[in-house]
Design an enzyme around this catalytic site. Structure first.
Site, PDB file in Angstrom:
ATOM      1  N   LYS A  70       0.846  -1.197   0.000  1.00 12.34           N
ATOM      2  CA  LYS A  70       0.000   0.000   0.000  1.00 12.34           C
ATOM      3  C   LYS A  70       0.880   1.244   0.000  1.00 12.34           C
ATOM      4  O   LYS A  70       1.893   1.295   0.702  1.00 12.34           O
ATOM      5  CB  LYS A  70      -0.878   0.000   1.263  1.00 12.34           C
ATOM      6  N   THR A  98      -3.623  -5.631   0.111  1.00 11.32           N
ATOM      7  CA  THR A  98      -3.034  -4.317   0.425  1.00 11.32           C
ATOM      8  C   THR A  98      -3.909  -3.588   1.442  1.00 11.32           C
ATOM      9  O   THR A  98      -3.421  -2.787   2.232  1.00 11.32           O
ATOM     10  CB  THR A  98      -2.835  -3.448  -0.846  1.00 11.32           C
ATOM     11  N   ARG A 116      24.704  36.291  -7.726  1.00 11.34           N
ATOM     12  CA  ARG A 116      23.379  35.938  -8.272  1.00 11.34           C
ATOM     13  C   ARG A 116      22.494  35.437  -7.145  1.00 11.34           C
ATOM     14  O   ARG A 116      22.961  35.179  -6.033  1.00 11.34           O
ATOM     15  CB  ARG A 116      23.515  34.850  -9.348  1.00 11.34           C
ATOM     16  N   GLN A 169      27.274  22.687  -7.607  1.00 14.26           N
ATOM     17  CA  GLN A 169      28.087  21.480  -7.451  1.00 14.26           C
ATOM     18  C   GLN A 169      29.018  21.594  -6.240  1.00 14.26           C
ATOM     19  O   GLN A 169      29.123  20.675  -5.414  1.00 14.26           O
ATOM     20  CB  GLN A 169      28.938  21.249  -8.727  1.00 14.26           C
ATOM     21  N   HIS A 205      15.991  28.929 -11.100  1.00 14.60           N
ATOM     22  CA  HIS A 205      16.552  30.174 -11.627  1.00 14.60           C
ATOM     23  C   HIS A 205      15.660  31.382 -11.354  1.00 14.60           C
ATOM     24  O   HIS A 205      14.433  31.305 -11.494  1.00 14.60           O
ATOM     25  CB  HIS A 205      16.766  30.043 -13.139  1.00 14.60           C
TER      26      HIS A 205
HETATM   27  O1  URC Z   1      25.720  26.316 -10.069  1.00 14.40           O
HETATM   28  C1  URC Z   1      25.488  26.119 -11.273  1.00 14.40           C
HETATM   29  N1  URC Z   1      25.916  24.959 -11.863  1.00 14.40           N
HETATM   30  C2  URC Z   1      25.704  24.692 -13.182  1.00 14.40           C
HETATM   31  O2  URC Z   1      26.121  23.615 -13.704  1.00 14.40           O
HETATM   32  C3  URC Z   1      25.015  25.666 -13.948  1.00 14.40           C
HETATM   33  N2  URC Z   1      24.638  25.721 -15.251  1.00 14.40           N
HETATM   34  C4  URC Z   1      23.975  26.902 -15.416  1.00 14.40           C
HETATM   35  O3  URC Z   1      23.460  27.300 -16.502  1.00 14.40           O
HETATM   36  N3  URC Z   1      23.929  27.592 -14.238  1.00 14.40           N
HETATM   37  C5  URC Z   1      24.589  26.852 -13.310  1.00 14.40           C
HETATM   38  N4  URC Z   1      24.820  27.057 -11.990  1.00 14.40           N
END
Ligand code: URC
Length: 324
Positions: free
Chosen positions: A15, A60, A189, A257, A285
């Site tokens: 379930k 279930t 940003r 990253q 974004h």
């Molecule tokens: O932190 C980011 N990693 C990306 O791989 C990436 N690619 C992107 O267009 N903006 C960003 N910003």
């Protein structure tokens, strides 16, 4: 019947989306937890698929009823991890032909409402507020395929839907530039993401008193992976939320990253029972609005003030960091 072209290579059922709220009364102080539960099982159930043999099927609907029953009787209900383990071990100890249980629990937030004036505010004993859309996630697999006296549990924790945004302290520069590049490099940003995190603890041997699910769970809290040691998956959840929020806020981010990697390393450093950490971070974004057509400057990094949140597309940055 003509020869069948395929063989049943895996089968699991149960379930999903079982919603439950439990009140625990401690005198006039109440505790509440609200969970969304998925409980699936495997075992000697092949004939239900291949021969329409329902004699091996625990409905279930019954799995749903057992979930409510364990929510009622479990002394572990306030811990989503131990509740998940209790439910999984209950299913396997009750039905001899089932040998693997998969229980996922999402815990919704209910925090105590703060009442009273300045300096003397206190947490209300029975009134709560949904103070965030993020969920603590728990995923357990209890495996009795090697016998019901050699039961292994795999426990994962995590979180979902933790929505965060910072208005500075994030750059994105020096990425590949070629004929497909339109993105400009920015020293500053907006950075926003909805954190999805999963971390894996070491495997746990469920001790011999497995048949008594309640006893099992009592001893489970005292032993881990055969070691006489204690780990607390719910404490880890609080730590993971704190580490994630603090690093998000304080890191001078060069990219999603790089920030993700720091979060994962910090979590591994601060909880020795976690073996690996996986983050999935959408890059949500926010784009400055170009107002040059009307003679207004809004495009310079660190000075832009009006942004459009883009619902789609978003970046999606993921990684797993595993203990050496
Ligand atoms: O932190 C980011 N990693 C990306 O791989 C990436 N690619 C992107 O267009 N903006 C960003 N910003």
């Amino acid at each position: 019947m003509t020869t069948e072209p395929g063989t049943l290579s895996s089968a699991r059922y149960g379930k999903d989306l079982i919603r439950v709220l439990r009140v625990v009364r401690e005198g006039s102080t109440h505790h509440v937890v609200e969970y969304n539960v998925r409980a699936l099982v495997e075992g000697d159930i092949a004939t239900s698929y291949t021969e329409a043999d329902n004699s091996v099927v625990v409905a279930t609907d019954s799995i749903k009823n057992i979930t409510y029953y364990v929510a009622k009787i479990s002394p572990h209900i306030l811990s989503p991890t131990r509740f998940a383990l209790h439910l999984a071990t209950f299913l396997l100890s009750k039905y001899p032909h089932l040998n693997k249980a998969f229980v996922d629990v999402d815990r919704l937030r209910w925090s105590r409402i703060s009442v009273g004036g300045q300096g003397e505010s206190s947490s209300h004993p029975h009134s709560f507020i949904r103070d965030g859309d993020d969920k603590q996630t728990v995923s357990v697999v209890v495996d009795a395929t090697k016998g019901k006296d050699k039961v292994i549990a795999q426990v994962k924790g995590g979180m979902r839907d933790l929505l965060v945004l910072k208005s500075t302290g994030s750059a994105f520069r020096s990425f590949v530039r070629d004929e497909f590049t339109t993105l400009v490099e920015v020293p500053d940003r907006i950075l926003s993401t909805a954190v999805d995190l999963e971390y894996v603890f070491g495997e746990v041997q469920i001790p011999a008193e497995f048949k008594d699910a309640d006893k099992t769970l009592k001893s489970f809290t005292l032993t881990s992976a055969g070691l006489c040691d204690v780990w607390d998956a719910d404490k880890a959840a609080d730590l993971a939320r704190k580490v994630t929020l603090e690093l998000f806020a304080t890191d001078e981010s060069e990219s999603v990253q790089a920030t993700l990697y720091k979060m994962a390393q910090t979590l591994l450093a601060e909880d020795k029972y976690i073996n690996s950490v996986t983050y999935k971070l959408p890059n949500k974004h926010y784009v400055p609005v170009d107002m040059r057509y009307i003679g207004v400057e809004n495009m310079k990094p660190s000075e832009a003030e009006v942004f459009v949140p883009l619902a789609a597309p978003s970046g999606l940055i993921t990684a797993t960091v595993t203990r050496k």
